[in-house]
Design a protein around this motif. Structure first.
Motif, PDB file in Angstrom:
ATOM      1  N   PRO A   1      52.189  45.263  42.761  1.00  0.00           N
ATOM      2  CA  PRO A   1      51.102  46.391  43.291  1.00  0.00           C
ATOM      3  C   PRO A   1      50.140  46.373  42.375  1.00  0.00           C
ATOM      4  CG  PRO A   1      53.414  47.063  43.787  1.00  0.00           C
ATOM      5  CD  PRO A   1      53.500  45.751  43.129  1.00  0.00           C
ATOM      6  N   ALA A   2      50.265  46.435  40.991  1.00  0.00           N
ATOM      7  CA  ALA A   2      49.306  46.485  40.010  1.00  0.00           C
ATOM      8  C   ALA A   2      48.405  45.425  40.191  1.00  0.00           C
ATOM      9  CB  ALA A   2      49.985  46.546  38.453  1.00  0.00           C
ATOM     10  N   ALA A   3      48.484  44.369  40.686  1.00  0.00           N
ATOM     11  CA  ALA A   3      47.708  43.198  40.929  1.00  0.00           C
ATOM     12  C   ALA A   3      46.900  43.221  42.365  1.00  0.00           C
ATOM     13  CB  ALA A   3      48.375  41.878  40.789  1.00  0.00           C
ATOM     14  N   HIS A   4      47.341  44.082  43.088  1.00  0.00           N
ATOM     15  CA  HIS A   4      46.666  44.015  44.510  1.00  0.00           C
ATOM     16  C   HIS A   4      45.402  44.069  44.462  1.00  0.00           C
ATOM     17  CE1 HIS A   4      50.690  45.480  46.792  1.00  0.00           C
ATOM     18  NE2 HIS A   4      50.829  44.004  46.054  1.00  0.00           N
ATOM     19  N   ALA A   5      44.920  44.964  43.836  1.00  0.00           N
ATOM     20  CA  ALA A   5      43.156  45.247  43.955  1.00  0.00           C
ATOM     21  C   ALA A   5      42.505  44.097  43.490  1.00  0.00           C
ATOM     22  CB  ALA A   5      43.004  46.408  43.095  1.00  0.00           C
ATOM     23  N   SER A   6      43.043  43.385  42.436  1.00  0.00           N
ATOM     24  CA  SER A   6      42.266  42.421  41.611  1.00  0.00           C
ATOM     25  C   SER A   6      42.192  41.368  42.354  1.00  0.00           C
ATOM     26  CB  SER A   6      42.732  42.248  40.349  1.00  0.00           C
ATOM     27  OG  SER A   6      44.195  41.932  40.171  1.00  0.00           O
ATOM     28  N   VAL A   7      43.350  40.841  42.969  1.00  0.00           N
ATOM     29  CA  VAL A   7      43.752  39.688  43.620  1.00  0.00           C
ATOM     30  C   VAL A   7      42.727  39.947  45.113  1.00  0.00           C
ATOM     31  CG1 VAL A   7      45.411  38.387  45.110  1.00  0.00           C
ATOM     32  CG2 VAL A   7      45.947  39.063  43.016  1.00  0.00           C
ATOM     33  N   THR A   8      42.806  40.908  45.799  1.00  0.00           N
ATOM     34  CA  THR A   8      42.114  40.966  47.036  1.00  0.00           C
ATOM     35  C   THR A   8      40.526  40.979  46.482  1.00  0.00           C
ATOM     36  OG1 THR A   8      43.855  42.473  47.945  1.00  0.00           O
ATOM     37  CG2 THR A   8      41.515  42.787  48.733  1.00  0.00           C
ATOM     38  N   LEU A   9      39.889  41.834  45.463  1.00  0.00           N
ATOM     39  CA  LEU A   9      38.745  41.603  45.292  1.00  0.00           C
ATOM     40  C   LEU A   9      38.106  40.055  45.053  1.00  0.00           C
ATOM     41  CD1 LEU A   9      36.428  43.854  45.208  1.00  0.00           C
ATOM     42  CD2 LEU A   9      36.696  43.828  42.609  1.00  0.00           C
ATOM     43  N   ALA A  10      39.099  39.519  44.314  1.00  0.00           N
ATOM     44  CA  ALA A  10      38.682  38.144  44.017  1.00  0.00           C
ATOM     45  C   ALA A  10      38.636  36.969  45.405  1.00  0.00           C
ATOM     46  CB  ALA A  10      39.681  37.329  43.124  1.00  0.00           C
TER      47      ALA A  10
ATOM     48  N   LEU B   1      37.998  38.329  48.422  1.00  0.00           N
ATOM     49  CA  LEU B   1      36.907  38.543  49.194  1.00  0.00           C
ATOM     50  C   LEU B   1      35.612  38.040  48.542  1.00  0.00           C
ATOM     51  CD1 LEU B   1      37.632  42.322  49.616  1.00  0.00           C
ATOM     52  CD2 LEU B   1      37.868  40.805  51.547  1.00  0.00           C
ATOM     53  N   GLY B   2      35.605  38.057  47.406  1.00  0.00           N
ATOM     54  CA  GLY B   2      34.428  37.595  46.654  1.00  0.00           C
ATOM     55  C   GLY B   2      34.335  35.887  46.883  1.00  0.00           C
ATOM     56  N   ALA B   3      35.498  35.225  47.281  1.00  0.00           N
ATOM     57  CA  ALA B   3      35.190  33.903  47.511  1.00  0.00           C
ATOM     58  C   ALA B   3      35.207  33.634  49.026  1.00  0.00           C
ATOM     59  CB  ALA B   3      36.685  33.316  47.075  1.00  0.00           C
ATOM     60  N   GLY B   4      34.972  34.849  49.810  1.00  0.00           N
ATOM     61  CA  GLY B   4      34.635  34.899  51.216  1.00  0.00           C
ATOM     62  C   GLY B   4      35.824  34.479  52.083  1.00  0.00           C
ATOM     63  N   LYS B   5      37.008  34.905  51.566  1.00  0.00           N
ATOM     64  CA  LYS B   5      38.102  34.853  52.232  1.00  0.00           C
ATOM     65  C   LYS B   5      38.515  36.251  52.958  1.00  0.00           C
ATOM     66  CE  LYS B   5      38.746  30.806  50.181  1.00  0.00           C
ATOM     67  NZ  LYS B   5      38.445  29.629  50.930  1.00  0.00           N
ATOM     68  N   HIS B   6      39.136  36.263  54.135  1.00  0.00           N
ATOM     69  CA  HIS B   6      39.698  37.490  54.599  1.00  0.00           C
ATOM     70  C   HIS B   6      41.169  37.766  53.687  1.00  0.00           C
ATOM     71  CE1 HIS B   6      37.195  37.148  58.375  1.00  0.00           C
ATOM     72  NE2 HIS B   6      37.669  36.083  58.428  1.00  0.00           N
ATOM     73  N   VAL B   7      41.723  38.949  53.871  1.00  0.00           N
ATOM     74  CA  VAL B   7      42.929  39.218  53.143  1.00  0.00           C
ATOM     75  C   VAL B   7      43.733  40.257  53.989  1.00  0.00           C
ATOM     76  CG1 VAL B   7      43.799  40.067  50.947  1.00  0.00           C
ATOM     77  CG2 VAL B   7      41.548  39.239  50.978  1.00  0.00           C
ATOM     78  N   TYR B   8      44.991  39.689  53.736  1.00  0.00           N
ATOM     79  CA  TYR B   8      46.234  40.550  54.282  1.00  0.00           C
ATOM     80  C   TYR B   8      47.207  40.824  53.163  1.00  0.00           C
ATOM     81  CZ  TYR B   8      49.667  42.682  57.211  1.00  0.00           C
ATOM     82  OH  TYR B   8      50.826  43.354  57.696  1.00  0.00           O
ATOM     83  N   GLY B   9      47.874  41.878  52.753  1.00  0.00           N
ATOM     84  CA  GLY B   9      48.535  42.115  51.564  1.00  0.00           C
ATOM     85  C   GLY B   9      49.818  42.961  51.849  1.00  0.00           C
ATOM     86  N   GLU B  10      50.564  42.950  51.102  1.00  0.00           N
ATOM     87  CA  GLU B  10      51.811  43.967  50.951  1.00  0.00           C
ATOM     88  C   GLU B  10      51.185  45.226  50.461  1.00  0.00           C
ATOM     89  OE1 GLU B  10      54.833  44.744  51.361  1.00  0.00           O
ATOM     90  OE2 GLU B  10      55.232  42.964  52.719  1.00  0.00           O
ATOM     91  N   LYS B  11      52.097  46.193  50.877  1.00  0.00           N
ATOM     92  CA  LYS B  11      51.664  47.648  50.361  1.00  0.00           C
ATOM     93  C   LYS B  11      52.249  47.585  48.980  1.00  0.00           C
ATOM     94  CE  LYS B  11      56.061  49.184  50.469  1.00  0.00           C
ATOM     95  NZ  LYS B  11      56.872  49.561  49.149  1.00  0.00           N
ATOM     96  N   PRO B  12      51.226  48.613  48.391  1.00  0.00           N
ATOM     97  CA  PRO B  12      50.365  49.354  48.984  1.00  0.00           C
ATOM     98  C   PRO B  12      48.840  48.722  48.678  1.00  0.00           C
ATOM     99  CG  PRO B  12      50.612  49.967  46.884  1.00  0.00           C
ATOM    100  CD  PRO B  12      51.627  49.023  47.015  1.00  0.00           C
ATOM    101  N   LEU B  13      47.704  49.100  49.430  1.00  0.00           N
ATOM    102  CA  LEU B  13      46.385  48.495  49.482  1.00  0.00           C
ATOM    103  C   LEU B  13      46.199  48.475  47.888  1.00  0.00           C
ATOM    104  CD1 LEU B  13      43.984  47.160  51.019  1.00  0.00           C
ATOM    105  CD2 LEU B  13      43.272  49.708  50.937  1.00  0.00           C
ATOM    106  N   ALA B  14      46.434  49.237  47.323  1.00  0.00           N
ATOM    107  CA  ALA B  14      46.170  49.411  45.660  1.00  0.00           C
ATOM    108  C   ALA B  14      46.882  50.566  45.208  1.00  0.00           C
ATOM    109  CB  ALA B  14      44.537  49.573  45.505  1.00  0.00           C
ATOM    110  N   VAL B  15      46.988  50.743  43.939  1.00  0.00           N
ATOM    111  CA  VAL B  15      47.752  51.797  43.304  1.00  0.00           C
ATOM    112  C   VAL B  15      47.043  53.160  43.370  1.00  0.00           C
ATOM    113  CG1 VAL B  15      48.625  52.589  41.112  1.00  0.00           C
ATOM    114  CG2 VAL B  15      48.544  50.097  41.652  1.00  0.00           C
TER     115      VAL B  15
END
Length: 366
Positions: free
Chosen positions: A74-83, A85-99
């Motif tokens: 969970p602590a890495a969810h936000a940074s991985v998602t942002l990276a 998205l910055g590379a032009g990828k859609h993202v689906y993740g495990e909960k939570p969306l961020a902390v």
């Protein structure tokens, strides 16, 4: 149907296995690569599931990959998602969306600006359990919903988990750990939540590890371990909720909805299926309802497959980032109310109730 969405997995820990196995059977998605900070784990997953192994940065830059499945901690969810998205990828993740909401809001903004999709677990609510309950509510089986209850109680994970300390640090606790399942189900059933009132507490200041190499060691509890409150839905329905790591045993329903013409018992929202039961005036017992909605025989990954369909067709996906943000907003608001002595807190966000999943549907068809 067109070409399947090409997916790269970031994070190849224990939870990744069920995603690899389910996505291999689902239409509309194809896992093509796996990445992990520990490259040996990525290579092991690559060999087992027949996909390319690489580092996270290599995965973000890979032109074949269209979407990232974020299975990091969970602590890495936000940074991985942002990276991603910055590379032009859609993202689906495990909960939570961020902390926190402060971490989560920029993710939705970045996706909107880039024209990309964010999806987020849990997708358990897309199975036949929650969706059958929703179908019954929508057709008026128990009349007008008036109130609901939601209970998750346990003694905490330390009797069985070999390294449970993170459950009791900021970002942990029973509400943030299990609340997404219950709140996602409640919002699917009864709509978004406008206001909350909460109280919080903790039974012990220390916990003891009950199994594994750390058995017998103690650690400090840094979060509240019993959270209770009232959720006021925009529809006017009042839900009483309890989440706890302080209960050794209880005979309680998971979720029940009470209407003007009966009551509805909803199965465990941490599962995809289960019996939905109905109690009507004049009856002296609960009866099991026939399946009336949801993806049959579903499992983790169905939310991603549903998002892949929406990307292709231009429709809405059900396990959305907006829903996950509203769930996070409700949880933080409930904790804020608890720390303020139960003062009501207005939930700033709202969300459109996701579309129902019809009986017999498959994730490649809306």
């Amino acid at each position: 149907m067109g070409e399947p969405l090409k997916v790269g997995v970031v994070g190849t820990g224990t939870i990744s296995r069920t995603y690899f196995e389910h996505l291999a059977k689902l239409p509309g998605t194809e896992v093509v690569a796996a990445a992990d900070l520990d490259i040996s784990r990525a290579k092991a997953a690559g060999e087992k599931y027949g996909v390319r192994a690489m580092t996270p940065d290599e995965l973000y830059a890979d032109e074949e990959v269209e979407a990232i499945l974020n299975l990091t901690i969970p602590a890495a969810h936000a940074s991985v998602t942002l990276a991603a998205l910055g590379a032009g990828k859609h993202v689906y993740g495990e909960k939570p969306l961020a902390v926190t909401r402060q971490e989560a809001r920029p993710l939705l903004d970045a996706a909107a600006q880039a024209g990309l999709r964010i999806g987020c677990a849990p997708d358990t609510v897309l199975g036949t359990g929650t969706q059958t309950a929703r179908a019954l509510l929508d057709r008026g089986e128990i009349g007008q919903p008036i109130a609901a209850t939601a209970f998750f109680v346990s003694p905490g994970p330390e009797p069985w988990h070999p390294d449970p300390e993170f459950y009791y640090k900021p970002g942990g606790g029973p509400l943030l750990d299990m609340g997404p399942y219950y709140l996602s189900a409640l919002i699917n059933l009864l709509g978004p939540i406008a206001r909350v009132t909460g109280r919080v507490g903790r039974a012990r200041q220390e916990r003891t590890v009950g199994s594994g190499p750390k058995e017998g060691t103690t650690f400090t509890v840094e979060v509240d371990t019993h959270v209770t409150g009232v959720l006021e839905h925009e529809s006017g329905v009042l839900t009483s909720i309890v989440t706890s790591f302080d209960v050794w045993g209880a005979k309680l329903p998971r979720i029940e909805v009470y209407g003007s013409e009966g009551s509805l018992s909803v199965p465990d929202p941490n599962t995809f299926a289960g019996d939905v039961e109905v109690f009507k005036p004049g009856s002296h017992e609960w009866s099991v309802a026939q399946v009336a909605g949801g993806y049959a025989d579903s499992g983790r990954g169905y939310g991603l497959a549903d998002m892949a369909r929406a990307i292709r067709d231009g429709g809405r996906h059900r396990a959305s980032g907006e829903l996950a943000y509203h769930v996070l907003d409700v949880m933080e608001s409930l904790l804020e109310s608890g720390t303020r002595g139960g003062a009501p807190v207005e939930v700033e966000s709202t969300v459109e109730r996701p579309a129902a999943v019809p009986e017999g549907a498959t994730p490649d068809v809306a």
